[in-house]
Design a protein around this motif. Sequence first.
Motif: not given
Length: 469
Positions: A174, A178, A269, A271
């Motif tokens: 990542l 997030v 996920v 962002y």
Amino acid sequence: MARQKANSPLTISELRCEYQQDPVGVDNLHPQLGWQLESPDLGIRQVAYQVLVARTPALLDSDQGDLWDSGKVKSSDSVHVFYHGSALSSRLRCYWKARGWDKAGHRSNWSQPGFWEMGLLRQEDWQGQWIGSGPLHEPRPASGFFKSTNELSEVNQRVTVDGRSTLLRKTFMLAKPVLRARLYVTGLGYYEASCNGKRIGDRVLAPAKTNYRKWILYDTYDLTARLTPGTNAIGIMLGNGWFNPYPKWWEPYRMQWFGSKRALVQLHVEYADGSSEEIVSDGSWKTSPGPVLRSCIYDGEVYDAREELPRWNQADANDANWIPANVVEPPGGRLVSHLMPPIKVIEHLPTVAVKRPKPGVQVFDFGQNFAGWSRLSVSGPRGTRIHLRYAEDVREDGSLDVTSNEKAEAADTYVMKGEGVEVYEPRFTFHGFRYVELTGFPGEPGLTNLLGCVVHTDCANTGSFVCGN
């Protein structure tokens, strides 16, 4: 919008969607809403309500329901109020509140806001593949499952029931902050999921039993706070469960064998910059045998702590000896969100007495019958085998009476790794019992060496209007 002052003593609280407080993973396009009514005055009842549903807390706070404004509805209903607003989409979060009117025509204040979040509404939303350690193709009789060992003579391919647990892991990077992360996951027969070395959630024996050719239940977890910048890891441990029982149980207890252990995982996920990505189960995941050497719903579990792989579910684990997971056939059933009350360890019971019917044998009494298992705490030499056998009754001499177990072994075995205080409780079985016979314990056990774990569905989050006594 100017706020009007309420003039009714009626209060609306305890908002529920699909019988749960602030649920995630809702896959009903018209969710059922409900609330609790309270008033300090006798004889007050609701005769009308209004529900607002909005995409953002700000809109809801300004009394705007851009998804749904029910208007004033003449009704005493406070449960089974179906959403009838704009079409809902996968992963959409909906914020809502309600207010009511009493029989005198007086209006209550708005309730405190609640929310629900949609799950994956379409089967095509699932981008992951089913993975495991079994073969790609397995025989399926006309019924979709084997319910008799006689059926095996009708297929050419060998059917093997592997009782050992399967470990699956995936590392991923990542690189951006997030905003939100949701894990959608299921594993057959049973699964236990972890993220960066820590177990996800507290439900056990998941997913609940279904006809896996028709429906498969998946769970939704919020992993936003679990993920860190850099490399992360997701781990899955699989046990047999109801999906792949041993042949001895196919006929007498009408258990069915559907296939080898497998899992489906999808991490979505979002962002902070508005972009998103998905980490899904596929052939890039790795697999290794786990420390559960055998698991069976009725017979119990054998766990060898010497076979544990340290840090196996953490990002920095050495997985050089792991092999790629097999992509396997989907079980066939439709994926449905697991919104029923989850099974959990609800209570811990201390031992009330210990009897020693003969040397080396201790029978622990928990004072009542219950479903679940016991938690063992022990220190001793590496390789020590400790055996726990469960039953609902004892004989006059205090020895275990296993008559009610019928053909079930109802026993767990723990093999020690020999490192300080070791704590063990099974993952992929459960027992109905009051008494536990303990053998192989190094030294003389005390009352505190076993703790009863009471296991059943958790109704605490559903509210009193759906949980009976």
